[in-house]
Scaffold this motif. Structure first.
Motif, short mmCIF file in Angstrom:
data_model
loop_
_atom_site.label_atom_id
_atom_site.label_comp_id
_atom_site.label_asym_id
_atom_site.label_seq_id
_atom_site.Cartn_x
_atom_site.Cartn_y
_atom_site.Cartn_z
N GLY A 150 36.10 39.35 33.10
CA GLY A 150 36.90 40.53 33.02
C GLY A 150 37.69 40.96 34.23
N GLY A 151 38.61 41.98 34.71
CA GLY A 151 39.27 41.64 35.40
C GLY A 151 39.44 43.84 35.75
N CYS A 152 39.50 43.81 37.03
CA CYS A 152 40.08 44.62 37.32
C CYS A 152 40.92 45.23 38.53
CB CYS A 152 38.75 45.66 38.12
SG CYS A 152 38.71 47.48 38.83
N ASP A 153 42.52 45.23 37.55
CA ASP A 153 43.77 44.85 38.27
C ASP A 153 44.09 45.61 39.19
OD1 ASP A 153 42.80 42.35 37.21
OD2 ASP A 153 45.00 42.61 35.51
N PRO A 154 44.20 45.54 40.04
CA PRO A 154 45.04 46.52 40.87
C PRO A 154 46.78 47.48 41.46
CG PRO A 154 44.50 45.37 42.33
CD PRO A 154 44.57 45.21 41.11
N SER A 207 48.93 53.67 53.82
CA SER A 207 50.33 52.72 54.13
C SER A 207 50.44 51.69 53.26
CB SER A 207 49.65 52.50 55.85
OG SER A 207 48.20 51.85 55.34
N PHE A 208 50.92 50.87 53.09
CA PHE A 208 51.14 49.40 52.70
C PHE A 208 49.35 48.75 52.68
CE2 PHE A 208 52.20 45.48 51.07
CZ PHE A 208 52.45 45.90 49.50
N ASP A 209 49.83 48.66 54.06
CA ASP A 209 48.00 47.54 54.81
C ASP A 209 47.29 48.26 54.01
OD1 ASP A 209 50.44 45.66 56.21
OD2 ASP A 209 49.75 47.06 58.24
N GLU A 210 47.03 49.97 53.54
CA GLU A 210 45.74 50.12 53.30
C GLU A 210 45.37 49.51 51.53
OE1 GLU A 210 43.28 54.78 52.34
OE2 GLU A 210 45.42 54.29 53.22
N ALA A 211 46.52 50.12 51.09
CA ALA A 211 46.91 49.73 50.09
C ALA A 211 46.23 48.11 49.57
CB ALA A 211 48.45 50.00 49.51
N LEU A 212 47.00 47.09 51.08
CA LEU A 212 46.72 45.91 50.35
C LEU A 212 44.69 45.39 50.38
CD1 LEU A 212 49.36 43.03 51.93
CD2 LEU A 212 48.27 42.91 49.63
N LEU A 220 41.92 38.47 38.45
CA LEU A 220 42.03 38.58 37.59
C LEU A 220 43.92 38.12 37.78
CD1 LEU A 220 42.05 36.67 34.43
CD2 LEU A 220 42.14 39.38 33.86
N ALA A 221 44.33 39.63 38.01
CA ALA A 221 46.21 39.62 38.54
C ALA A 221 46.06 41.31 39.27
CB ALA A 221 46.34 39.31 36.79
N ALA A 222 47.17 41.09 39.60
CA ALA A 222 47.45 42.63 40.20
C ALA A 222 48.93 42.86 40.44
CB ALA A 222 46.91 42.17 41.72
N TRP A 273 51.54 38.58 47.86
CA TRP A 273 51.16 37.71 47.09
C TRP A 273 50.21 36.87 47.87
CZ3 TRP A 273 52.00 32.55 47.73
CH2 TRP A 273 53.78 32.11 48.42
N ARG A 274 50.52 37.14 48.80
CA ARG A 274 50.04 35.92 50.32
C ARG A 274 48.20 36.66 49.84
NH1 ARG A 274 52.74 31.39 51.72
NH2 ARG A 274 54.91 31.84 51.86
N GLN A 275 48.52 37.36 50.26
CA GLN A 275 47.17 38.25 51.24
C GLN A 275 46.44 39.07 49.40
OE1 GLN A 275 47.26 41.04 53.63
NE2 GLN A 275 49.00 40.02 54.24
N LEU A 276 46.79 38.86 48.24
CA LEU A 276 45.84 39.19 47.16
C LEU A 276 44.97 37.84 46.37
CD1 LEU A 276 48.77 41.54 45.67
CD2 LEU A 276 45.80 42.17 46.17
N GLU A 277 44.42 38.36 46.22
CA GLU A 277 43.30 36.57 45.98
C GLU A 277 43.30 37.18 44.58
OE1 GLU A 277 39.60 37.24 48.14
OE2 GLU A 277 40.78 36.44 50.32
N THR A 278 43.65 37.09 44.04
CA THR A 278 44.25 37.04 42.29
C THR A 278 44.95 35.59 41.58
OG1 THR A 278 46.10 38.02 42.01
CG2 THR A 278 43.98 39.54 42.22
N GLY A 279 44.40 34.99 40.63
CA GLY A 279 44.78 34.60 39.68
C GLY A 279 46.47 34.74 39.71
#
Length: 464
Positions: A244-248, A376-381, A391-393, A407-413
């Protein structure tokens, strides 16, 4: 109505208790299918084990030729497969045909890659030869889902077979007729026993995962994936899991709200939200939130979807919407169960959502777009990474700096920048945490289906 059978060691049979698939369009019966008994599971695995050595000894080019012929047969059966898939799980026939075409393409891709999938030589002593050789693992159990039953099965089975493994397929109990038709199309192109199929529900899948196989490849829920991983730990099989995933989806300031709404609607509502990498939660910058929400409501109203797979799943999806409203979310459109037969559910947009709501923190797998407004974008990340899944974002941003940070901070495949779907063919990723383990597609899937053996050769004293 389809009457589904098992394929065990080259012979079709229909043992076990019979269940009926009720179609999601109008609530009419679509297929009867048996549940494989533990004895039938063991027989299928034993048949695969007996057939595998000769198949592994078949020249790679001949295995590739068999897969090419199987791909052509699936292509020619597209009409029947698409009608059956639509009848069982609700995907419109044209979309079903598109997913079948993707499966055909995958079979052909593996036919080409399989005969080139080799090891390598190593630089050792001049008087010795050192090799790294790839060998089939043996018997692969492929336990596949209902939301894309042909394309996913073609990927797992194609990679397993072209590398010299035998395979036992267990399609979802929600789409058994589609799995049965696919197996009837594929199997004649391989020696008896090389490809088997077992129908049935969770007990059949559990029995197969706990049997004497070498690989268990599963695409489906996180709970089932964890049970399979535990079974594989006991048996020593390799577990290959996409769960499963809960992709943002993150929407940055400066983004065109109308375009962002189109992307969000596509990600959340395509295939009625029943896609592993569907958009499950949306974080939108406050600067564009009002315009984005208005545009998303319009997109939702115009988006055409099929029904959900069945009434049980619709009840689960609606339950998450009701829970969100009880916790303070507002429904901007959709969110009601329509009258009449079938498992229909409208594209739904929720606002004033929080991360503590089930519709945001867990996988909904339905046409629901929960929106969280951020400052803010920081809050979203930061909020996007608070998830047991990986899984993905997707990130929509006009800022190259923010794109690289994301892409560096999001811990998804997988991370997609400025497009919810897309990507070059052959790309493959490792899911993270509760979303699974191993490569489930791409050229790397051939590596997963094989084991590497190191060989060191020296001549005896005096030479050979």
């Amino acid at each position: 109505m389809h009457i589904v059978e098992h394929l065990i060691a080259g012979r079709w049979s229909a043992g076990g208790d019979v269940s009926t698939v009720i179609g999601p369009h109008a609530g009419a019966p679509v297929a009867n299918f048996p549940a494989a008994t533990p004895h039938e599971v063991a027989a299928a695995v034993a048949g695969a084990r007996a057939a595998q050595p000769d198949w592994a000894a078949t020249a790679p080019a001949a295995r590739a030729d068999a897969l090419r012929a199987a791909a052509t047969a699936v292509e020619q059966a597209t009409g029947e497969l698409a009608r059956t898939m639509s009848a069982e799980m609700g995907k419109p026939e044209a979309e079903a045909a598109g997913s079948i075409a993707a499966g055909v393409g995958t079979l052909r891709q593996y036919a080409e890659l399989g005969q080139l999938h080799a090891g390598r030589t190593l630089a050792g002593d001049l008087g010795a030869t050192d090799l790294m050789v790839r060998e089939p693992r043996g018997v692969v159990a492929a336990i596949t889902p209902w939301n894309d039953p042909v394309a996913i099965s073609c990927g797992l089975l194609g990679a397993a077979l072209v590398t010299g493994n035998a395979a036992v397929s267990k399609p979802s109990e929600r789409t058994p007729a589609t799995g049965w038709l696919l197996t009837r199309t594929l199997a004649p192109h391989f020696p008896p026993g090389v490809l088997s199929m077992l129908a049935g529900g969770a007990p059949t899948g559990a029995a197969l995962a706990e049997s004497a196989v070498d690989v268990v490849a599963h695409v489906g829920s996180t709970a089932t994936g964890r049970a399979i991983a535990a079974a594989a730990a006991r048996t020593g099989a390799k577990a290959l899991l996409e769960n499963g995933g809960c992709d943002p989806l993150i929407i940055d300031t400066g983004v065109d709200p109308a375009w962002a709404a189109q992307q969000a609607a596509l990600g959340a509502f395509a295939n009625a939200g029943q896609i592993c990498v569907a958009v499950e939660r949306i974080y939108v910058h406050a600067d564009v939130a009002e315009e984005f929400l208005a545009a998303l409501v319009k997109e939702a109203a115009a988006f055409e979807i099929g029904p959900l797979v069945d009434l049980r799943h619709r009840s689960a999806v609606h339950g998450q919407v009701v829970d969100a409203v009880d916790r303070g979310a507002r429904i901007l459109t959709g969110g009601t169960i329509p009258e009449g037969p079938g498992a229909w559910y409208p594209p739904t947009v929720l606002t004033d959502c929080t991360d503590e709501m089930r519709v945001v923190e867990t996988e909904t797998f339905g046409p629901v777009a929960p929106v969280v407004t951020v400052a803010s974008f920081d809050e979203a990340l930061s909020r996007a990474t608070r998830s047991p899944y990986g899984l993905a974002a997707t990130v929509l941003t006009p800022s190259m700096s923010n794109a690289h940070r994301a892409w560096r901070q999001l811990e998804t495949g997988t991370v997609k920048i400025n497009a919810v779907f897309g990507g070059a063919p052959g790309g493959a990723a490792h899911p993270r945490r509760g979303s699974g383990q191993g490569f489930g597609y791409g050229p790397e899937l051939l590596d997963e289906m094989t084991a590497t053996k190191v060989v060191h050769l020296e001549s005896p004293p005096g030479g050979w």
